[in-house]
Motif scaffolding. Structure first.
Motif, PDB file in Angstrom:
ATOM      1  N   LEU A  42     -27.977 -11.323 -21.552  1.00 54.52           N
ATOM      2  CA  LEU A  42     -29.017 -10.224 -21.912  1.00 54.52           C
ATOM      3  C   LEU A  42     -28.554  -9.148 -21.286  1.00 54.52           C
ATOM      4  N   THR A  43     -27.903  -9.029 -20.051  1.00 55.13           N
ATOM      5  CA  THR A  43     -27.537  -7.939 -20.259  1.00 55.13           C
ATOM      6  C   THR A  43     -26.642  -7.101 -20.515  1.00 55.13           C
ATOM      7  N   ASP A  44     -25.530  -7.729 -21.797  1.00 57.80           N
ATOM      8  CA  ASP A  44     -25.257  -7.352 -23.025  1.00 57.80           C
ATOM      9  C   ASP A  44     -26.321  -6.657 -23.495  1.00 57.80           C
ATOM     10  N   ALA A  45     -26.961  -6.977 -23.882  1.00 58.88           N
ATOM     11  CA  ALA A  45     -28.143  -7.033 -25.040  1.00 58.88           C
ATOM     12  C   ALA A  45     -29.059  -6.038 -24.693  1.00 58.88           C
ATOM     13  N   ILE A  46     -29.654  -5.888 -23.054  1.00 60.71           N
ATOM     14  CA  ILE A  46     -29.826  -4.571 -22.714  1.00 60.71           C
ATOM     15  C   ILE A  46     -29.274  -3.324 -22.391  1.00 60.71           C
ATOM     16  N   ALA A  47     -27.641  -3.865 -22.111  1.00 61.14           N
ATOM     17  CA  ALA A  47     -27.339  -2.219 -22.531  1.00 61.14           C
ATOM     18  C   ALA A  47     -27.126  -1.642 -23.391  1.00 61.14           C
ATOM     19  N   LEU A  48     -27.784  -2.454 -25.089  1.00 61.20           N
ATOM     20  CA  LEU A  48     -27.723  -2.089 -26.008  1.00 61.20           C
ATOM     21  C   LEU A  48     -28.906  -1.588 -26.704  1.00 61.20           C
ATOM     22  N   LEU A  49     -29.817  -1.871 -26.432  1.00 59.32           N
ATOM     23  CA  LEU A  49     -31.348  -2.177 -25.855  1.00 59.32           C
ATOM     24  C   LEU A  49     -31.536  -0.361 -25.191  1.00 59.32           C
ATOM     25  N   VAL A  50     -31.429  -0.436 -24.272  1.00 60.21           N
ATOM     26  CA  VAL A  50     -30.890   0.990 -23.271  1.00 60.21           C
ATOM     27  C   VAL A  50     -30.472   2.029 -24.242  1.00 60.21           C
ATOM     28  N   ASN A  51     -29.551   1.949 -24.592  1.00 60.62           N
ATOM     29  CA  ASN A  51     -28.345   2.846 -25.843  1.00 60.62           C
ATOM     30  C   ASN A  51     -29.868   3.446 -26.640  1.00 60.62           C
ATOM     31  N   SER A  55     -37.662   1.101 -23.393  1.00 59.51           N
ATOM     32  CA  SER A  55     -37.802   1.333 -22.243  1.00 59.51           C
ATOM     33  C   SER A  55     -38.161  -0.532 -21.380  1.00 59.51           C
ATOM     34  N   ARG A  56     -38.838  -0.922 -22.195  1.00 63.98           N
ATOM     35  CA  ARG A  56     -38.993  -2.528 -21.604  1.00 63.98           C
ATOM     36  C   ARG A  56     -38.825  -3.984 -22.210  1.00 63.98           C
ATOM     37  N   ILE A  57     -38.746  -4.982 -21.758  1.00 64.09           N
ATOM     38  CA  ILE A  57     -38.133  -6.206 -22.690  1.00 64.09           C
ATOM     39  C   ILE A  57     -39.068  -6.935 -22.063  1.00 64.09           C
ATOM     40  N   TRP A  58     -40.096  -7.996 -22.472  1.00 61.92           N
ATOM     41  CA  TRP A  58     -40.709  -8.661 -21.785  1.00 61.92           C
ATOM     42  C   TRP A  58     -39.908 -10.522 -21.870  1.00 61.92           C
ATOM     43  N   LEU A  59     -39.909 -11.722 -21.073  1.00 60.84           N
ATOM     44  CA  LEU A  59     -39.274 -12.517 -21.061  1.00 60.84           C
ATOM     45  C   LEU A  59     -40.189 -14.066 -21.005  1.00 60.84           C
ATOM     46  N   ASN A  60     -39.694 -14.919 -21.285  1.00 62.80           N
ATOM     47  CA  ASN A  60     -40.715 -15.669 -21.442  1.00 62.80           C
ATOM     48  C   ASN A  60     -39.822 -17.057 -21.901  1.00 62.80           C
ATOM     49  N   GLY A  61     -40.112 -18.180 -22.137  1.00 64.81           N
ATOM     50  CA  GLY A  61     -39.860 -19.916 -21.762  1.00 64.81           C
ATOM     51  C   GLY A  61     -39.378 -20.127 -20.964  1.00 64.81           C
ATOM     52  N   SER A  62     -38.326 -20.958 -21.322  1.00 66.06           N
ATOM     53  CA  SER A  62     -37.215 -22.428 -20.191  1.00 66.06           C
ATOM     54  C   SER A  62     -36.647 -21.352 -19.083  1.00 66.06           C
ATOM     55  N   PHE A  63     -36.692 -20.017 -19.110  1.00 61.83           N
ATOM     56  CA  PHE A  63     -35.875 -18.903 -18.448  1.00 61.83           C
ATOM     57  C   PHE A  63     -36.057 -18.644 -17.808  1.00 61.83           C
ATOM     58  N   VAL A  64     -37.312 -18.445 -17.479  1.00 61.03           N
ATOM     59  CA  VAL A  64     -38.796 -18.529 -16.514  1.00 61.03           C
ATOM     60  C   VAL A  64     -39.166 -19.294 -15.692  1.00 61.03           C
ATOM     61  N   THR A  65     -38.449 -20.195 -15.825  1.00 65.91           N
ATOM     62  CA  THR A  65     -39.244 -21.529 -14.765  1.00 65.91           C
ATOM     63  C   THR A  65     -38.366 -22.138 -13.872  1.00 65.91           C
ATOM     64  N   ALA A  66     -38.109 -23.111 -13.045  1.00 64.32           N
ATOM     65  CA  ALA A  66     -37.148 -23.726 -12.490  1.00 64.32           C
ATOM     66  C   ALA A  66     -36.734 -24.923 -13.185  1.00 64.32           C
ATOM     67  N   LYS A  67     -36.820 -24.580 -14.583  1.00 63.01           N
ATOM     68  CA  LYS A  67     -36.172 -25.246 -15.381  1.00 63.01           C
ATOM     69  C   LYS A  67     -33.975 -25.309 -14.749  1.00 63.01           C
ATOM     70  N   GLU A  68     -33.493 -26.379 -14.757  1.00 63.89           N
ATOM     71  CA  GLU A  68     -31.881 -26.239 -14.230  1.00 63.89           C
ATOM     72  C   GLU A  68     -31.060 -25.806 -15.046  1.00 63.89           C
ATOM     73  N   GLU A  69     -31.248 -26.124 -16.568  1.00 65.79           N
ATOM     74  CA  GLU A  69     -30.137 -25.266 -17.480  1.00 65.79           C
ATOM     75  C   GLU A  69     -31.001 -25.734 -18.894  1.00 65.79           C
ATOM     76  N   GLN A  80     -41.432   1.127 -29.298  1.00 63.86           N
ATOM     77  CA  GLN A  80     -41.933   2.502 -28.716  1.00 63.86           C
ATOM     78  C   GLN A  80     -40.613   3.744 -28.104  1.00 63.86           C
ATOM     79  N   ASP A  81     -40.146   4.911 -28.925  1.00 61.25           N
ATOM     80  CA  ASP A  81     -39.489   5.305 -28.220  1.00 61.25           C
ATOM     81  C   ASP A  81     -38.095   4.774 -28.909  1.00 61.25           C
ATOM     82  N   VAL A  82     -37.586   3.528 -29.141  1.00 57.45           N
ATOM     83  CA  VAL A  82     -36.936   3.381 -29.810  1.00 57.45           C
ATOM     84  C   VAL A  82     -35.993   4.230 -31.002  1.00 57.45           C
ATOM     85  N   ASP A  83     -34.809   4.420 -31.208  1.00 57.97           N
ATOM     86  CA  ASP A  83     -33.888   4.891 -32.146  1.00 57.97           C
ATOM     87  C   ASP A  83     -33.859   3.608 -33.125  1.00 57.97           C
ATOM     88  N   LEU A  84     -34.166   3.467 -33.884  1.00 56.61           N
ATOM     89  CA  LEU A  84     -34.407   1.810 -35.331  1.00 56.61           C
ATOM     90  C   LEU A  84     -32.269   2.367 -35.370  1.00 56.61           C
TER      91      LEU A  84
END
Length: 141
Positions: A42-51, A55-69, A80-84
């Motif tokens: 996620l860190t690697d992807a965010i760096a590319l998106l910021v570049n 300016s914002r992303i939404w996170l969802n799915g099992s990662f944002v739960t108490a699931k261990e794995e 918005q404002d992204v240079d494609l």
């Protein structure tokens, strides 16, 4: 900003869009090796998106739960404002269930757009799946 606790019965956050900082994401969801691996991707992807101006992303799915794995993370990025032209083409590669994204980042990304009748927003990852209550993180990057 402060994240509410997980529901003890479901392991999920309460319904709503919860604004978070990156530090909160790392502190709350990086408690084991697998989750830290997902955070690395996620860190690697965010760096590319910021570049490219994202300016914002939404996170969802099992990662944002108490699931261990959790298997991966699900993310929506705001166009918005992204240079494609500056954005890595992998963010537009949806082939084979976004396999290339999952291999590179350990998770998947969709733009916050309307595409061929499927509305990809912060509350949906496909036109075929219904999510009854939005439980997600809004990360300003």
């Amino acid at each position: 900003m402060s994240l509410p606790p997980f529901d003890p019965e479901t392991g999920r956050l309460p319904p709503g869009i919860h604004e978070v900082t990156w530090e909160e994401v790392v502190d709350r969801f990086g408690w084991n090796r697998r989750r830290r691996e997902l955070l690395d991707g996620l860190t690697d992807a965010i760096a590319l998106l910021v570049n490219a101006g994202c300016s914002r992303i939404w996170l969802n799915g099992s990662f944002v739960t108490a699931k261990e794995e959790p298997g991966d993370f699900d993310a929506i990025w705001d166009m918005q404002d992204v240079d494609l032209d500056q954005l890595d083409e992998i963010f537009f590669n949806f082939e084979d269930g976004r396999r290339a994204q999952k291999e590179r980042f350990r998770g998947e990304f969709l733009p916050n757009v309307i595409e061929k009748g499927a509305v990809w927003t912060s509350s949906s990852f496909s036109s075929k799946r219904e999510i009854p209550a939005r439980r997600e993180l809004l990360l300003w990057i």
